[in-house]
Enzyme design. Structure first.
Site, short mmCIF file in Angstrom:
data_model
loop_
_atom_site.label_atom_id
_atom_site.label_comp_id
_atom_site.label_asym_id
_atom_site.label_seq_id
_atom_site.Cartn_x
_atom_site.Cartn_y
_atom_site.Cartn_z
N HIS A 40 0.85 -1.20 0.00
CA HIS A 40 0.00 0.00 0.00
C HIS A 40 0.89 1.26 0.00
CE1 HIS A 40 -3.46 2.41 1.90
NE2 HIS A 40 -2.41 3.20 1.99
N GLU A 41 1.87 1.27 0.91
CA GLU A 41 2.76 2.44 1.00
C GLU A 41 3.65 2.58 -0.23
OE1 GLU A 41 2.65 4.95 3.07
OE2 GLU A 41 0.93 3.92 3.92
N HIS B 118 1.91 4.40 -3.00
CA HIS B 118 1.99 5.86 -2.86
C HIS B 118 3.35 6.36 -3.36
CE1 HIS B 118 -1.62 6.40 -0.50
NE2 HIS B 118 -1.20 5.69 0.53
N ASP C 293 -5.60 8.61 3.79
CA ASP C 293 -5.57 8.87 2.35
C ASP C 293 -6.85 9.55 1.88
OD1 ASP C 293 -3.11 7.64 2.21
OD2 ASP C 293 -4.00 5.67 1.91
ZN LIG Z 1 -2.16 5.20 2.33
#
Ligand SMILES: [Zn+2]
Length: 384
Positions: free
Chosen positions: A68-69, A72, A165
């Site tokens: 997930h990170e 980004h 987010d």
């Molecule tokens: Zn996030």
């Protein structure tokens, strides 16, 4: 990197660190999976199997959060923003990105890709779970759990409140619609606070209706969101106020200085006491040599004040942070706060040409505010 985090490696040139809170979560999660989920729902396996599965599930969840990170970070980098490190902490992670995104589209893409990754992982684990036909095997139990956990992670992160987010997605949308980053920050912060209070009140309600543990959790999330919403607004206001303001615009051009070769006694009697100074920059042959404050003076026994030159007791230049006149206040203020110092010397070719203190900055803010210069100014986003 956040204080209290451990560096565990490098992926695609980005430092990956784990905050201590994650280690606690790791243990708690493995344990709660072991007793709460696998052992309770799937009886009849060996203790070793429960533990092995719980630890594997926690590890895979950890990797899911990392993905997930990374999503980004990869989008940020593709948009020309430098990502220094990723720190995984209690609710997921924080990417340490050097600058704020310069346009709403970039912010939107950077923010949305994280929850989308989590939801995609949820779908993937869910499909694998279904493919196994929910056969009550350890593997199927774990896949089901990972699908659920990633789904929750994706949905939780879409809550429109900072620093989640969803808060950034909302901010980007308002920014795009209104064309003003400050209006967006303020509106997103207000919406974030409203949602935070909803969580807090719902948490309190649950707490008094026999769901005290869930109530506490939801209340805690609300409190976390409230802090984020308030901090983002303050930070946004300061950032906008300091945009385009340089050290040279607010610095004190005649800072207190003393020569390096005078004694501490002379420093106290002729400089500190008569002028009411608490500190002075130390200058040697026209060059900045260090800083002396009451603290350094106190560390030398009073009998030795006459023999001790200022140059010996001062904090030497190599331990001071210096700034230049061209630096933006948005860079300097975090430096002051991070180093916990009140003033920084402004230096050009080794010469001390001024000093900048928190008071200088406060005064600047006060004057701007009382002239209402901080109101309604359109801030055009810088294009990258
Ligand atoms: Zn996030």
């Amino acid at each position: 990197m956040l204080p209290g985090s451990l560096r565990i490696g490098k992926v695609l040139g980005i430092d990956i660190a784990v905050h201590v809170s994650w280690l606690i979560i790791f243990v708690l999660l493995s344990w709660s999976l072991e007793v709460g989920l696998f052992a309770a729902r799937y009886p009849g396996w060996s203790i070793a199997a429960y533990w092995a599965l719980s630890i594997l599930a926690t590890l895979l969840l950890f990797i899911s959060v990392l993905l997930h990170e990374m999503a980004h970070a990869v989008v940020a980098r593709a948009r020309g923003l430098h990502v220094k490190s990723i720190t995984l902490f209690i609710f997921g992670g924080v990417s340490n990105i050097e600058k704020e995104p310069g346009a709403p589209d970039i912010e939107f893409q950077m923010a949305i890709v994280g929850p989308l990754t989590s939801l995609a992982l949820a779908g993937l684990f869910g499909l694998l779970f279904l493919a196994l036909g929910n056969n009550q095997s350890p593997l199927s139990a774990m896949l089901g759990y990972l699908a659920l956990a990633n789904g929750l992670l994706g949905v939780f992160n879409l809550i429109p409140g900072f620093p989640l987010d969803g808060g950034r997605v909302l901010h980007a949308i308002i920014w795009k619609l209104r064309g003003n980053v400050r209006v967006a920050t303020r509106a997103a912060s207000h919406i974030g606070q409203f949602i935070a209070y909803c969580f807090i009140f719902f948490g309190i309600w649950l707490f008094f209706h026999n769901y005290w543990l869930n109530g506490l959790w939801i209340g805690f999330i609300g409190w976390f969101l409230l802090n984020g919403a308030i901090a983002s607004n303050t930070q946004g206001t300061l950032e906008a106020m300091f945009k385009g303001v340089h050290v040279g615009d607010v610095m004190d051009r005649s800072p207190a200085t003393v020569p390096a070769n005078i004694s501490l006694r002379k420093l106290v009697d002729d400089f500190l006491l008569p002028h009411g100074w608490r500190s002075a920059f130390v200058v040697q042959v026209d060059q900045l040599a260090g800083l002396i404050t009451l603290n350094e003076v106190r560390h030398v026994a009073r009998e030795q004040w006459t023999q001790t030159p200022v140059g010996l007791a001062m904090v030497p230049l190599d331990r001071l942070h210096t700034v230049t006149t061209e630096q933006n206040l948005n860079e300097v203020l975090p430096l002051m706060i991070g180093q916990d110092v009140n003033q920084l010397p402004v230096v050009q070719d080794g010469h001390l040409i001024g000093s900048i203190s928190r008071e200088n900055i406060m005064r600047f803010v006060e004057i701007k505010r009382s002239l209402a210069l901080d109101q309604g100014s359109e801030v055009t986003p810088a294009h990258l």
